[in-house]
Design a protein around this motif. Structure first.
Motif, PDB file in Angstrom:
ATOM      1  N   PHE A  19       0.826  -1.207   0.000  1.00  0.00           N
ATOM      2  CA  PHE A  19       0.000   0.000   0.000  1.00  0.00           C
ATOM      3  C   PHE A  19       0.866   1.266   0.000  1.00  0.00           C
ATOM      4  N   PHE A  20       1.842   1.308   0.898  1.00  0.00           N
ATOM      5  CA  PHE A  20       2.679   2.512   0.997  1.00  0.00           C
ATOM      6  C   PHE A  20       3.588   2.672  -0.227  1.00  0.00           C
ATOM      7  N   LEU A  21       4.037   1.552  -0.793  1.00  0.00           N
ATOM      8  CA  LEU A  21       4.798   1.640  -2.044  1.00  0.00           C
ATOM      9  C   LEU A  21       3.904   2.151  -3.169  1.00  0.00           C
ATOM     10  N   ASP A  22       2.662   1.669  -3.178  1.00  0.00           N
ATOM     11  CA  ASP A  22       1.692   2.116  -4.173  1.00  0.00           C
ATOM     12  C   ASP A  22       1.461   3.621  -4.047  1.00  0.00           C
ATOM     13  N   MET A  23       1.318   4.083  -2.803  1.00  0.00           N
ATOM     14  CA  MET A  23       1.130   5.517  -2.558  1.00  0.00           C
ATOM     15  C   MET A  23       2.383   6.313  -2.952  1.00  0.00           C
ATOM     16  N   PHE A  24       3.562   5.742  -2.657  1.00  0.00           N
ATOM     17  CA  PHE A  24       4.818   6.419  -3.011  1.00  0.00           C
ATOM     18  C   PHE A  24       4.906   6.631  -4.521  1.00  0.00           C
ATOM     19  N   PHE A  25       4.615   5.571  -5.286  1.00  0.00           N
ATOM     20  CA  PHE A  25       4.702   5.679  -6.746  1.00  0.00           C
ATOM     21  C   PHE A  25       3.574   6.550  -7.310  1.00  0.00           C
ATOM     22  N   SER A  26       2.427   6.578  -6.640  1.00  0.00           N
ATOM     23  CA  SER A  26       1.340   7.480  -7.064  1.00  0.00           C
ATOM     24  C   SER A  26       1.752   8.935  -6.859  1.00  0.00           C
ATOM     25  N   ILE A  27       2.384   9.192  -5.708  1.00  0.00           N
ATOM     26  CA  ILE A  27       2.873  10.553  -5.417  1.00  0.00           C
ATOM     27  C   ILE A  27       3.968  10.945  -6.409  1.00  0.00           C
ATOM     28  N   LEU A  28       4.888  10.017  -6.661  1.00  0.00           N
ATOM     29  CA  LEU A  28       5.971  10.275  -7.619  1.00  0.00           C
ATOM     30  C   LEU A  28       5.407  10.546  -9.008  1.00  0.00           C
ATOM     31  N   ASN A  29       4.398   9.778  -9.379  1.00  0.00           N
ATOM     32  CA  ASN A  29       3.714   9.977 -10.664  1.00  0.00           C
ATOM     33  C   ASN A  29       3.153  11.402 -10.746  1.00  0.00           C
ATOM     34  N   ALA A  30       2.461  11.828  -9.703  1.00  0.00           N
ATOM     35  CA  ALA A  30       1.870  13.173  -9.688  1.00  0.00           C
ATOM     36  C   ALA A  30       2.942  14.255  -9.738  1.00  0.00           C
ATOM     37  N   THR A  80       1.938   0.756  -9.947  1.00  0.00           N
ATOM     38  CA  THR A  80       0.578   1.028  -9.471  1.00  0.00           C
ATOM     39  C   THR A  80      -0.453   0.138 -10.165  1.00  0.00           C
ATOM     40  N   ILE A  81      -0.216  -0.165 -11.462  1.00  0.00           N
ATOM     41  CA  ILE A  81      -1.172  -1.016 -12.182  1.00  0.00           C
ATOM     42  C   ILE A  81      -1.040  -2.477 -11.742  1.00  0.00           C
ATOM     43  N   TYR A  82       0.189  -3.004 -11.727  1.00  0.00           N
ATOM     44  CA  TYR A  82       0.378  -4.425 -11.406  1.00  0.00           C
ATOM     45  C   TYR A  82       0.187  -4.701  -9.914  1.00  0.00           C
ATOM     46  N   TYR A  83       0.996  -4.032  -9.083  1.00  0.00           N
ATOM     47  CA  TYR A  83       0.942  -4.334  -7.649  1.00  0.00           C
ATOM     48  C   TYR A  83      -0.322  -3.772  -6.999  1.00  0.00           C
ATOM     49  N   GLY A  84      -0.815  -2.681  -7.545  1.00  0.00           N
ATOM     50  CA  GLY A  84      -2.069  -2.129  -7.021  1.00  0.00           C
ATOM     51  C   GLY A  84      -3.220  -3.096  -7.240  1.00  0.00           C
ATOM     52  N   HIS A  85      -3.330  -3.635  -8.456  1.00  0.00           N
ATOM     53  CA  HIS A  85      -4.383  -4.611  -8.741  1.00  0.00           C
ATOM     54  C   HIS A  85      -4.180  -5.891  -7.934  1.00  0.00           C
ATOM     55  N   LEU A  86      -2.917  -6.282  -7.769  1.00  0.00           N
ATOM     56  CA  LEU A  86      -2.620  -7.490  -6.981  1.00  0.00           C
ATOM     57  C   LEU A  86      -3.061  -7.288  -5.535  1.00  0.00           C
ATOM     58  N   MET A  87      -2.783  -6.112  -4.981  1.00  0.00           N
ATOM     59  CA  MET A  87      -3.231  -5.796  -3.625  1.00  0.00           C
ATOM     60  C   MET A  87      -4.755  -5.859  -3.543  1.00  0.00           C
ATOM     61  N   LEU A 137      -9.154   3.775  -5.535  1.00  0.00           N
ATOM     62  CA  LEU A 137      -9.528   4.964  -4.771  1.00  0.00           C
ATOM     63  C   LEU A 137      -8.337   5.684  -4.128  1.00  0.00           C
ATOM     64  N   PRO A 138      -7.468   4.994  -3.346  1.00  0.00           N
ATOM     65  CA  PRO A 138      -6.343   5.709  -2.722  1.00  0.00           C
ATOM     66  C   PRO A 138      -5.414   6.355  -3.749  1.00  0.00           C
ATOM     67  N   GLU A 139      -5.162   5.627  -4.857  1.00  0.00           N
ATOM     68  CA  GLU A 139      -4.298   6.174  -5.910  1.00  0.00           C
ATOM     69  C   GLU A 139      -4.920   7.426  -6.517  1.00  0.00           C
ATOM     70  N   ASP A 140      -6.198   7.319  -6.873  1.00  0.00           N
ATOM     71  CA  ASP A 140      -6.870   8.433  -7.532  1.00  0.00           C
ATOM     72  C   ASP A 140      -6.938   9.662  -6.627  1.00  0.00           C
ATOM     73  N   VAL A 141      -7.310   9.439  -5.373  1.00  0.00           N
ATOM     74  CA  VAL A 141      -7.418  10.556  -4.430  1.00  0.00           C
ATOM     75  C   VAL A 141      -6.055  11.210  -4.220  1.00  0.00           C
ATOM     76  N   THR A 142      -5.020  10.389  -4.077  1.00  0.00           N
ATOM     77  CA  THR A 142      -3.660  10.913  -3.855  1.00  0.00           C
ATOM     78  C   THR A 142      -3.200  11.741  -5.050  1.00  0.00           C
ATOM     79  N   MET A 143      -3.308  11.174  -6.254  1.00  0.00           N
ATOM     80  CA  MET A 143      -2.816  11.869  -7.449  1.00  0.00           C
ATOM     81  C   MET A 143      -3.623  13.127  -7.756  1.00  0.00           C
ATOM     82  N   ILE A 144      -4.945  13.033  -7.619  1.00  0.00           N
ATOM     83  CA  ILE A 144      -5.782  14.200  -7.897  1.00  0.00           C
ATOM     84  C   ILE A 144      -5.493  15.325  -6.904  1.00  0.00           C
ATOM     85  N   SER A 145      -5.389  14.962  -5.622  1.00  0.00           N
ATOM     86  CA  SER A 145      -5.110  15.972  -4.587  1.00  0.00           C
ATOM     87  C   SER A 145      -3.784  16.674  -4.852  1.00  0.00           C
ATOM     88  N   LEU A 146      -2.744  15.885  -5.138  1.00  0.00           N
ATOM     89  CA  LEU A 146      -1.420  16.474  -5.382  1.00  0.00           C
ATOM     90  C   LEU A 146      -1.414  17.342  -6.637  1.00  0.00           C
TER      91      LEU A 146
END
Length: 576
Positions: A19-30, A80-87, A137-146
């Protein structure tokens, strides 16, 4: 709402690392998406002031930086696509396990009122939708907010007036969403109810396909399915109308951002309060904002599906089992099988009629007792109360002088063997189905149980013997064969208390003969309760109980009851 949020977030806990790696890469993406327009703005602002060699050098550095950033962007999206879906899939697995385990604990009364197809829909379709929601949801909210916050900072630096215009439109979209989404959620909840009705209809019709065909009622089933199918389309139609209204309005506002920003920018440029480079940067950042918002809106139906599914998921989890172990429950040891009903009252529903009122009954260890009465009088109900499939309202039921409510449920039921008119056989082999009676048994014990149930011979006539696949509910077996396997299962279980609930009523004469023999062997030295439709099969019972008017009206041996010329005598004369 707090309960929902707490329940929701706890599914992330086992996968905190992902989850936190997913959030890290989502933040990095943004951050990458926010950085690219700034780099472009810097290059455009400075390239005209540089000499030819310096310009080439700057362009080369620009290309290298962009390639590095795009390489990082690829890595971010891949993770985010592979590990996020796996999570999400793993969380779906956990939720499915939780609801399945919970269903195993629920009482008979729950299943009396719940359709299997409805439960199947909740365990499969709903949880699949929730899985996507949990991941995105967490990815979208994180990226949109940033992206929105980052863009707001840059916009404020370039032109504050244009910033207010841009975010005024975004705020308007949020206001529309606040009013529309509750209605959309309600519509999608109705969608889920309608698809559950479809699943229930399919399950009901296909499970009874032999009955359907035997009565030539295929057209009736087709029409019933047509109705629930049409209801589903009408429900979808309403939800699509709501989605279309929200989506269309939001998309118009989002796409309209660029011409609106451009129009105002031209005005500011003409008044020398903004440069063309600033306009290009503004448009690039508008695109950065548009992409995630557009993505979020396009997933509105997916999110609403998930929210509705989550509501239905929690609805099942909120149902508490009615039959539970007492705090100081005990285990039966060296069970004798003395059963006693003391002033027992019972009814299925609070506002329903009493099935029993002040029922008193004593069954001694090793006694062979038969229950007789008209259909629906409560014979099966009486038997179902002993293993606590239902709890009584008043009085007590004891086994060996211990109140069954104080006996550990699994231990209580291990001491009772049930053979019903239609025992369920699971998909799998004959051996697996017999072994269901005692999971730690070996092959020799299983074969011995089959021999005692007069099943060994017909089993060995199959090419694969005990490894023969029998299909769902013993589809490939005759009624007599299914019943003998059920009795073999009880032989293997070897309980001190036996209940035969019309075990021979639906069998042919030859099958009944085999079942009767195996029942006699099985009943020896055990407390046995027999519900019999054919009175000829219970003539030799130690005691026959006649049920009527919510109580026992007659009891005695066959001969004693015949001589009384009462209710039992009337039943007997109707059959002979």
């Amino acid at each position: 709402m707090n309960f929902k949020l707490k329940k929701f977030t706890r599914y992330y806990k086992p996968y905190k690392k992902i989850f936190f790696l997913d959030m890290f890469f989502s933040i990095l993406n943004a951050l990458i998406m926010l950085t690219v327009p700034l780099i472009i703005r810097y290059v455009i602002n400075n390239i005209s002031n540089q000499e030819s060699n310096e310009t080439k050098k700057m362009l080369l550095i620009f290309v290298v930086i962009i390639l590095i950033l795009f390489g990082l962007l690829y890595c971010c999206n891949y993770f985010t696509i592979y590990y996020g879906h796996l999570m999400g899939a793993k969380m779906e697995k956990d939720m499915r396990r939780e609801i399945f385990n919970h269903c195993q604990k629920l009482s008979f009364s729950f299943y009396d009122n719940e359709k299997v197809g409805n439960l199947m829909s909740r365990i499969t379709v709903d949880l699949n939708n929730i899985s996507e929601f949990l991941h995105h949801l967490p990815e979208d909210v994180t990226m949109i907010s940033l992206k929105i916050i980052g863009s707001l900072i840059v916009f404020s630096y370039i032109n504050k007036k244009l910033t207010f215009i841009t975010f005024g439109i975004i705020f308007l979209i949020l206001i529309i969403a606040m009013f529309k989404l509750p209605k959309i959620n309600k519509a999608f909840l109705d969608n889920h109810e309608k698809i559950s009705e479809i699943n229930s209809q399919i399950e009901d019709s296909l499970a009874g396909i032999k009955t359907v065909k035997s009565f030539s009622n295929e057209n009736l089933e087709i029409n019933k399915f047509k109705n629930v199918n049409e209801n589903f389309v009408e429900s979808k139609k309403f939800s699509f109308k709501l989605i279309a209204g929200f989506f269309s309005g939001a998309v118009v506002l989002i796409i309209g951002l660029i011409p609106i920003v451009t129009s105002f920018s031209i005005f500011f440029i003409l008044n020398n309060t903004m440069s063309i480079n600033d306009l290009m940067t503004f448009i690039l950042y508008v695109d950065v904002i548009i992409d995630p918002i557009f993505s979020l809106i396009s997933r509105t139906d997916q999110y609403q599906d998930a929210i509705a599914g989550y509501e239905r998921f929690l609805e099942i989890l909120r149902i508490k089992p009615e039959i539970i172990n007492s705090e100081n429950s005990v285990k039966l040891k060296n069970t004798l099988g003395n059963i006693c009903f003391n002033n027992v009252n019972f009814k299925y529903r609070k506002n329903g009629n009493y099935v029993f009122k002040n029922l008193n009954l004593n069954i001694k260890s090793g006694e062979d007792v038969a229950l007789v009465g008209s259909s629906g009088i409560g014979k099966s109900t009486l038997c179902n109360l002993i293993p606590r499939f239902y709890d009584i309202l008043k009085g007590e039921i004891t086994i060996d002088n211990i109140n069954i409510k104080n006996i550990e449920i699994s231990n209580l039921r291990k001491n009772i063997g049930f053979v019903q008119q239609d025992n369920y056989l699971f998909s799998g082999t004959i051996l697996e189905n017999i072994k269901y009676g005692k999971l730690d048994s070996d092959d020799n014990e299983i074969i011995e149980a089959a021999k005692k149930a007069y099943a060994h011979e017909f089993i060995m006539n199959f090419p694969d013997g005990y490894k023969t696949e029998i299909g769902q509910n013993g589809l490939k077996l005759s009624g007599g064969q299914k019943q003998r396997l059920s009795i073999a299962r009880v032989f293997l279980k070897n309980p001190p208390i036996l209940i035969f609930d019309e075990a021979t009523s639906a069998l042919d004469n030859e099958s009944e003969k085999y079942i009767q023999r195996s029942m006699e062997i099985l009943s020896k030295d055990r407390t046995t309760i027999i519900i019999a439709h054919r009175l000829s099969t219970i003539k030799n019972a130690n005691r026959i109980l006649v049920l009527d008017n919510r109580k026992i009206v007659e009891q005695g041996t066959h001969q004693e009851l015949i001589e009384k010329k009462g209710t039992y005598w009337e039943f007997y004369n109707l059959q002979f």
